[in-house]
Design an enzyme around this catalytic site. Structure first.
Site, PDB file in Angstrom:
ATOM      1  N   LYS A 143       0.844  -1.213   0.000  1.00  0.00           N
ATOM      2  CA  LYS A 143       0.000   0.000   0.000  1.00  0.00           C
ATOM      3  C   LYS A 143       0.869   1.249   0.000  1.00  0.00           C
ATOM      4  O   LYS A 143       0.648   2.174  -0.769  1.00  0.00           O
ATOM      5  CB  LYS A 143      -0.886   0.011   1.247  1.00  0.00           C
ATOM      6  CG  LYS A 143      -1.593   1.332   1.468  1.00  0.00           C
ATOM      7  CD  LYS A 143      -2.354   1.367   2.765  1.00  0.00           C
ATOM      8  CE  LYS A 143      -1.595   1.965   3.923  1.00  0.00           C
ATOM      9  NZ  LYS A 143      -1.439   3.425   3.863  1.00  0.00           N
ATOM     10  N   ASP A 165      -5.328   9.286   8.839  1.00  0.00           N
ATOM     11  CA  ASP A 165      -5.217   8.416  10.007  1.00  0.00           C
ATOM     12  C   ASP A 165      -5.249   9.187  11.313  1.00  0.00           C
ATOM     13  O   ASP A 165      -4.724  10.286  11.414  1.00  0.00           O
ATOM     14  CB  ASP A 165      -3.858   7.710   9.977  1.00  0.00           C
ATOM     15  CG  ASP A 165      -3.923   6.409   9.218  1.00  0.00           C
ATOM     16  OD1 ASP A 165      -5.016   6.048   8.797  1.00  0.00           O
ATOM     17  OD2 ASP A 165      -2.872   5.786   9.075  1.00  0.00           O
TER      18      ASP A 165
HETATM   19  C1  UD1 Z   1       4.517   6.836   5.838  1.00  0.00           C
HETATM   20  C2  UD1 Z   1       3.559   5.676   5.788  1.00  0.00           C
HETATM   21  C3  UD1 Z   1       3.129   5.274   7.180  1.00  0.00           C
HETATM   22  C4  UD1 Z   1       4.343   5.001   8.035  1.00  0.00           C
HETATM   23  C5  UD1 Z   1       5.295   6.194   7.994  1.00  0.00           C
HETATM   24  C6  UD1 Z   1       6.592   5.942   8.745  1.00  0.00           C
HETATM   25  C7  UD1 Z   1       2.420   5.983   3.694  1.00  0.00           C
HETATM   26  C8  UD1 Z   1       1.131   6.245   2.984  1.00  0.00           C
HETATM   27  N1  UD1 Z   1       2.381   6.035   5.008  1.00  0.00           N
HETATM   28  O1  UD1 Z   1       3.793   7.948   6.394  1.00  0.00           O
HETATM   29  O2  UD1 Z   1       2.322   4.093   7.084  1.00  0.00           O
HETATM   30  O3  UD1 Z   1       3.904   4.798   9.363  1.00  0.00           O
HETATM   31  O4  UD1 Z   1       5.636   6.505   6.636  1.00  0.00           O
HETATM   32  O5  UD1 Z   1       7.226   4.810   8.260  1.00  0.00           O
HETATM   33  O6  UD1 Z   1       3.427   5.682   3.076  1.00  0.00           O
HETATM   34  N2  UD1 Z   1       6.665  14.866   9.788  1.00  0.00           N
HETATM   35  C9  UD1 Z   1       6.743  16.207  10.035  1.00  0.00           C
HETATM   36  N3  UD1 Z   1       6.800  17.070   8.978  1.00  0.00           N
HETATM   37  C10 UD1 Z   1       6.770  16.656   7.684  1.00  0.00           C
HETATM   38  C11 UD1 Z   1       6.679  15.251   7.439  1.00  0.00           C
HETATM   39  C12 UD1 Z   1       6.632  14.384   8.512  1.00  0.00           C
HETATM   40  O7  UD1 Z   1       6.765  16.642  11.185  1.00  0.00           O
HETATM   41  O8  UD1 Z   1       6.848  17.488   6.765  1.00  0.00           O
HETATM   42  C13 UD1 Z   1       6.645  13.925  10.926  1.00  0.00           C
HETATM   43  C14 UD1 Z   1       5.319  13.213  11.068  1.00  0.00           C
HETATM   44  O9  UD1 Z   1       4.429  13.981  11.841  1.00  0.00           O
HETATM   45  C15 UD1 Z   1       5.732  11.947  11.763  1.00  0.00           C
HETATM   46  C16 UD1 Z   1       7.115  11.650  11.216  1.00  0.00           C
HETATM   47  O10 UD1 Z   1       7.569  12.875  10.684  1.00  0.00           O
HETATM   48  O11 UD1 Z   1       5.831  12.142  13.144  1.00  0.00           O
HETATM   49  C17 UD1 Z   1       7.151  10.556  10.164  1.00  0.00           C
HETATM   50  O12 UD1 Z   1       6.419  10.947   9.052  1.00  0.00           O
HETATM   51  P1  UD1 Z   1       6.697  10.381   7.585  1.00  0.00           P
HETATM   52  O13 UD1 Z   1       7.939   9.568   7.583  1.00  0.00           O
HETATM   53  O14 UD1 Z   1       6.589  11.517   6.638  1.00  0.00           O
HETATM   54  O15 UD1 Z   1       5.477   9.394   7.391  1.00  0.00           O
HETATM   55  P2  UD1 Z   1       4.377   9.419   6.274  1.00  0.00           P
HETATM   56  O16 UD1 Z   1       4.998   9.599   4.931  1.00  0.00           O
HETATM   57  O17 UD1 Z   1       3.271  10.330   6.679  1.00  0.00           O
END
Ligand code: UD1
Length: 416
Positions: free
Chosen positions: A16, A112
């Site tokens: 996914k 989520d």
């Molecule tokens: C993706 C996955 C999710 C997984 C996560 C970590 C998808 C659709 N989802 O989510 O299932 O749990 O990776 O492996 O692929 N953050 C910020 N600022 C930003 C971006 C992120 O503060 O600009 C923080 C988020 O709040 C979070 C952390 O960074 O605490 C990790 O986020 P990220 O690695 O970006 O996860 P997703 O891409 O949202």
């Protein structure tokens, strides 16, 4: 109904967390992109709907495993709230639309229930590439009419989403971009492979530094989605919790190194088979500490399943969640089944119980839903997991697979 020992084989499909990004990456090249090994899950439907609104024609074969995306020369550049609200991954269209159209409006996501999940790194990175970004009336609006320009970008944290947004944007930017502290997940490697097949010039996939030399055009390709390591890991935990014997086919065990090693520590036998792995367990598992971290650390998406495992294990374990602060919400539901879990900030102390007792519970997100089903498989009596639409977002044919492995489970109500 709890009590069955799961035995048999399951086959995992594409991930996914990869396929949604591959669908967005298709926007970068006019023409027909074909994706194979696509999981039949709700999020793929939502992404298909979003691509259609942007002007694409999206079709799939009868089983849904192959999806063809016909991308027009001129795309719409707005992702509406009704879709982004249903699936946070909709924001993946931000990078490709900006690169293709020079402007994009994407509704700010909900998605989520697992914490704040900011977009600051996506935004700061796009600004480094020359975009102007504002937010108005619940929409993020980015402009780069004169095109994006390569730049050096240091991410504060190896965010999966931000790395993907910037990879896609930089692929069509002028000049060289270097992304430091980039995410290293297998899904990042997968999108890098697809972009490279499309004609992008990317090096460093799977490492913390990605170098992208922008190209003027990309071409559509046919690409197979990387297998879903989280679904594969969920089956591995199911085998251990139910003292079963499950062979997971179509999986890449090397993407699950830490998780499988933890299961061995818990007492399981893990053996490699030709296209996957086999997990067998014949005793009560021993509790295992885990600390979630970006890849290659322990995946946060397997944390609820491991809390469920620890809930019935011998001994106590400390689970530390470093990615999503609200991910422990599901613990309240697990406690309804009799689990002994105490949370304090981003730590959870789980003291294993010999039994759990079935009860109605509610899935709060995809992985929490999977964790609760696993707990239900070992709880005495009947467990009803409500709000299973969350599980539909990430697990294709979950109930059918569970039944085939010998679980006493049924779905009431149609999939949404
Ligand atoms: C993706 C996955 C999710 C997984 C996560 C970590 C998808 C659709 N989802 O989510 O299932 O749990 O990776 O492996 O692929 N953050 C910020 N600022 C930003 C971006 C992120 O503060 O600009 C923080 C988020 O709040 C979070 C952390 O960074 O605490 C990790 O986020 P990220 O690695 O970006 O996860 P997703 O891409 O949202």
């Amino acid at each position: 109904m709890g009590g069955a020992r799961l035995r048999g084989e399951v086959t995992v499909t594409g991930a996914k967390n990869s396929v949604l990004k591959l669908m967005a990456a298709a926007l970068l090249a006019p023409g027909r992109t074909v994706l194979t090994d696509v999981p039949h899950i709700l999020d793929v439907e939502i992404m298909a709907e979003l691509l259609r609104r942007l002007g694409c024609d999206v079709s799939h074969d009868s089983g849904g495993a192959t999806v063809a995306i016909d991308v027009p020369e001129r795309l719409e550049h707005r992702a509406d709230y009704d879709l982004v609200r249903r699936m946070r991954a909709s924001i993946t269209v931000l990078g490709p639309l900006l690169a293709r159209c020079g402007v994009v409006d994407v509704a700010l996501p909900g998605g989520d229930n697992i914490g704040s999940r900011g977009l600051d790194m996506h935004i700061a990175g796009l600004q480094r590439l020359g975009a102007s970004v504002t937010s108005e009336h619940g929409y993020l609006i980015a402009h780069a009419e004169a095109g994006l320009r390569g730049a050096s970008i240091w991410l504060d944290f190896p965010s999966v989403g931000a790395t993907e947004t910037l990879l896609m944007a930089a692929s069509l930017a002028q000049g060289r971009t270097v992304i430091d502290n980039a995410a290293r997940e297998p899904e990042i490697v997968d999108i890098c492979s697809m972009l490279t097949e499309m004609g992008a010039d990317i090096s460093g996939a799977g490492s913390s530094t990605l170098e992208i030399n922008g190209v003027e055009v990309l071409r559509p390709v046919e690409h197979a989605t990387v297998p879903d390591r989280i679904v594969a890991g969920t089956w591995a935990v199911a085998a251990v919790m139910t003292r079963g014997d499950i062979t997971v086919r179509g999986a890449r065990p090397e993407h699950l190194d830490i998780a499988l090693d933890k299961l061995v520590t818990a007492g399981a036998q893990v053996t490699m088979v030709e296209d996957g792995f086999r997990v067998t367990m014949d005793a009560r598992p021993t509790a295992v500490d885990i600390v979630t971290l970006p890849y290659p650390g322990f995946p946060t998406d397997l944390q609820p399943q491991f809390i469920a495992l620890n809930a019935i294990a011998e001994g106590a374990a400390l689970v530390t969640e470093n990615l999503f602060e609200a991910r422990f919400r599901f613990v309240h539901e697990l406690v309804r089944l009799g689990a002994d879990v105490q949370t304090e900030g981003h730590h959870a102390l789980v003291r294993g119980r010999t039994t759990l007792s079935g009860a109605p519970v509610e899935a709060t997100d995809i992985r929490a839903g999977a964790g609760l089903v696993l707990a239900g498989l070992v709880a005495e009596g009947e467990t009803t997991v409500h709000e299973v639409h969350h599980i539909d977002r990430g697990y294709a044919g979950f109930v059918e697979d569970l039944k085939r492995l010998g679980a006493d489970v049924r779905r009431t109500g149609a999939p949404t």
